[in-house]
Design a protein around this motif. Structure first.
Motif, PDB file in Angstrom:
ATOM      1  N   GLY A   1       0.797  -1.222   0.000  1.00 18.55           N
ATOM      2  CA  GLY A   1       0.000   0.000   0.000  1.00 18.55           C
ATOM      3  C   GLY A   1       0.827   1.267   0.000  1.00 18.55           C
ATOM      4  O   GLY A   1       0.389   2.288  -0.535  1.00 18.55           O
ATOM      5  N   PHE A   2       2.012   1.227   0.614  1.00 17.70           N
ATOM      6  CA  PHE A   2       2.828   2.427   0.657  1.00 17.70           C
ATOM      7  C   PHE A   2       3.433   2.724  -0.712  1.00 17.70           C
ATOM      8  O   PHE A   2       3.838   1.823  -1.439  1.00 17.70           O
ATOM      9  N   GLY A   3       3.511   4.010  -1.043  1.00 16.46           N
ATOM     10  CA  GLY A   3       4.105   4.415  -2.302  1.00 16.46           C
ATOM     11  C   GLY A   3       5.619   4.310  -2.269  1.00 16.46           C
ATOM     12  O   GLY A   3       6.229   4.050  -1.227  1.00 16.46           O
ATOM     13  N   LEU A   4       6.234   4.518  -3.418  1.00 18.38           N
ATOM     14  CA  LEU A   4       7.682   4.478  -3.532  1.00 18.38           C
ATOM     15  C   LEU A   4       8.284   5.840  -3.188  1.00 18.38           C
ATOM     16  O   LEU A   4       7.584   6.852  -3.115  1.00 18.38           O
ATOM     17  N   ARG A   5       9.595   5.845  -2.978  1.00 25.57           N
ATOM     18  CA  ARG A   5      10.277   7.093  -2.605  1.00 25.57           C
ATOM     19  C   ARG A   5      10.014   8.201  -3.614  1.00 25.57           C
ATOM     20  O   ARG A   5       9.760   9.352  -3.243  1.00 25.57           O
ATOM     21  N   ASP A   6      10.107   7.880  -4.900  1.00 25.94           N
ATOM     22  CA  ASP A   6       9.907   8.904  -5.925  1.00 25.94           C
ATOM     23  C   ASP A   6       8.514   9.530  -5.839  1.00 25.94           C
ATOM     24  O   ASP A   6       8.346  10.728  -6.085  1.00 25.94           O
ATOM     25  N   GLU A   7       7.522   8.732  -5.469  1.00 26.78           N
ATOM     26  CA  GLU A   7       6.168   9.258  -5.318  1.00 26.78           C
ATOM     27  C   GLU A   7       6.091  10.231  -4.145  1.00 26.78           C
ATOM     28  O   GLU A   7       5.428  11.274  -4.226  1.00 26.78           O
ATOM     29  N   LEU A   8       6.763   9.896  -3.044  1.00 23.82           N
ATOM     30  CA  LEU A   8       6.800  10.787  -1.888  1.00 23.82           C
ATOM     31  C   LEU A   8       7.433  12.123  -2.251  1.00 23.82           C
ATOM     32  O   LEU A   8       6.897  13.188  -1.931  1.00 23.82           O
ATOM     33  N   VAL A   9       8.569  12.038  -2.921  1.00 28.72           N
ATOM     34  CA  VAL A   9       9.302  13.255  -3.268  1.00 28.72           C
ATOM     35  C   VAL A   9       8.464  14.115  -4.220  1.00 28.72           C
ATOM     36  O   VAL A   9       8.393  15.341  -4.059  1.00 28.72           O
TER      37      VAL A   9
END
Length: 355
Positions: A274-282
């Protein structure tokens, strides 16, 4: 030495603290019971339950081995009071005790926020994929809200320093690293590596901006509801004013992908479904804040070096018996390899093409 006596909570004189709470926390009904909350690595958090069944959280420093400038209860209290009226969710501050005679150190009491602390993948998996997706988005959105605050308008303007945030941080953690090494000789082998990374960081300091920095912003320092809503940000002991990119670098450096070998700065829930990837967070942070994130590789390298310094200090305190046995003593004994790997990954990033 430094630990709790039998039937006595770590760092708490039950009679004195109970009396103080009854006289200073509105609505609290004595007598009270104390229970150490597992999960902290620095300051001690106790759950306080009064005679009416109401719960509160009490925070105080470790019982010994306190490093210079660390574990400032007054600082935590001040940030909670400043942020309570803002869009950043924090536990409601209730009372501050500045008299160390009560239980050996200053402490404060705040609302106990019920919910889930996403300290690891197991906690994330228990929440479920949909809630984890929302929790990840909320983690970024609350960080954007924090970094949108003007320290002066929030009542923290006097904390803004003219000298560079990064230079102060490098000086502080470098000194505390060496202080930890003096008390834990086995860290000596990592000193040359971490000293080298310190010098590389100092040589590549980017242009800095100003804002409020939490200092340890991650899902493991927040309480979430069952649907993934972020209810409260906890653990403001490292909060300061400085470049907000430090918080983003810290969050990203602990955001591990499933099956990834890169050591995270701290444990976290991000490998749960369910958690997004680092690039999505950034990307979400950049879109929400409007900030330039081009220097993020530097800030993640800084986060890894800083995490190595912090890890060394935590290890030294646990092994010296200054922290209560909250379930992390065995983990502290194995932190040596963690310190080394963090230092090596920070050095590799600083030698890479993006720096």
């Amino acid at each position: 030495m430094g630990g709790a006596e039998p039937d006595r909570p770590a760092g708490i004189d039950p009679a004195r603290v109970g009396g103080w709470l009854t006289g200073n926390v509105a609505g609290l009904v004595g007598p009270v019971e104390f229970a150490l909350v597992a999960g902290g690595r620095s300051n001690l958090t106790h759950r306080v339950t009064d005679a009416a069944g109401a719960t509160y959280a009490l925070r105080r420093p470790p019982t010994g081995g306190v490093l210079s400038t660390a574990h400032d209860m007054g600082r935590e209290w001040r940030f909670l009071c400043a942020l309570e009226p803002t869009a950043v969710p924090v536990p409601r501050p209730l009372a501050f005790c500045a008299d160390p005679a009560v239980t050996g150190a200053e402490f404060y009491v705040m609302e106990f926020v019920e919910g889930t602390v996403l300290a690891d993948a197991a906690a994330g998996s228990a929440l479920g994929p949909a809630a984890c997706r929302r929790a990840g988005e909320q983690t970024v959105d609350v960080l954007v809200a924090l970094h949108a605050l003007d320290p002066a308008r929030t009542g923290l303007g006097d904390l803004v320093r003219r000298t560079g945030y990064l230079q102060r941080q490098l000086r502080r953690w470098h000194a505390q690293l060496h202080s930890s090494a003096d008390r834990l000789p086995r860290l000596a082998a990592d000193l040359a590596l971490l000293d080298e990374v310190h010098d590389l960081l100092l040589a590549h300091v980017p242009e800095q901006t100003a804002g409020i920095v939490h200092g340890d912003y991650r899902p493991g320092n927040a309480v979430f509801g069952a649907d993934g809503t972020l209810l409260a940000v906890l653990d403001w002991e490292l909060a300061t004013t400085g470049d907000p990119m430090a918080d983003l670098g810290w969050l990203v450096s602990g955001w591990q992908h499933p099956g990834e070998d890169l050591v995270p700065t701290t444990d976290g829930p991000s490998t749960a479904p369910g958690f997004g990837l680092r690039d999505e967070l950034v990307r979400r942070y950049a879109d929400g804040s409007g900030r330039d994130v081009a220097d993020l590789p530097y800030w993640t390298a800084f986060a890894r070096w800083r995490a190595a310094c912090i890890s060394a200090g935590v290890q030294a305190r646990y092994l010296a018996g200054h922290m209560a046995d909250d379930g992390h003593l065995a983990e502290a004994r194995s932190r040596g390899e963690h310190v080394t790997r963090l230092g090596e990954s920070a050095r590799a990033a600083l030698r890479g093409p993006d720096i």
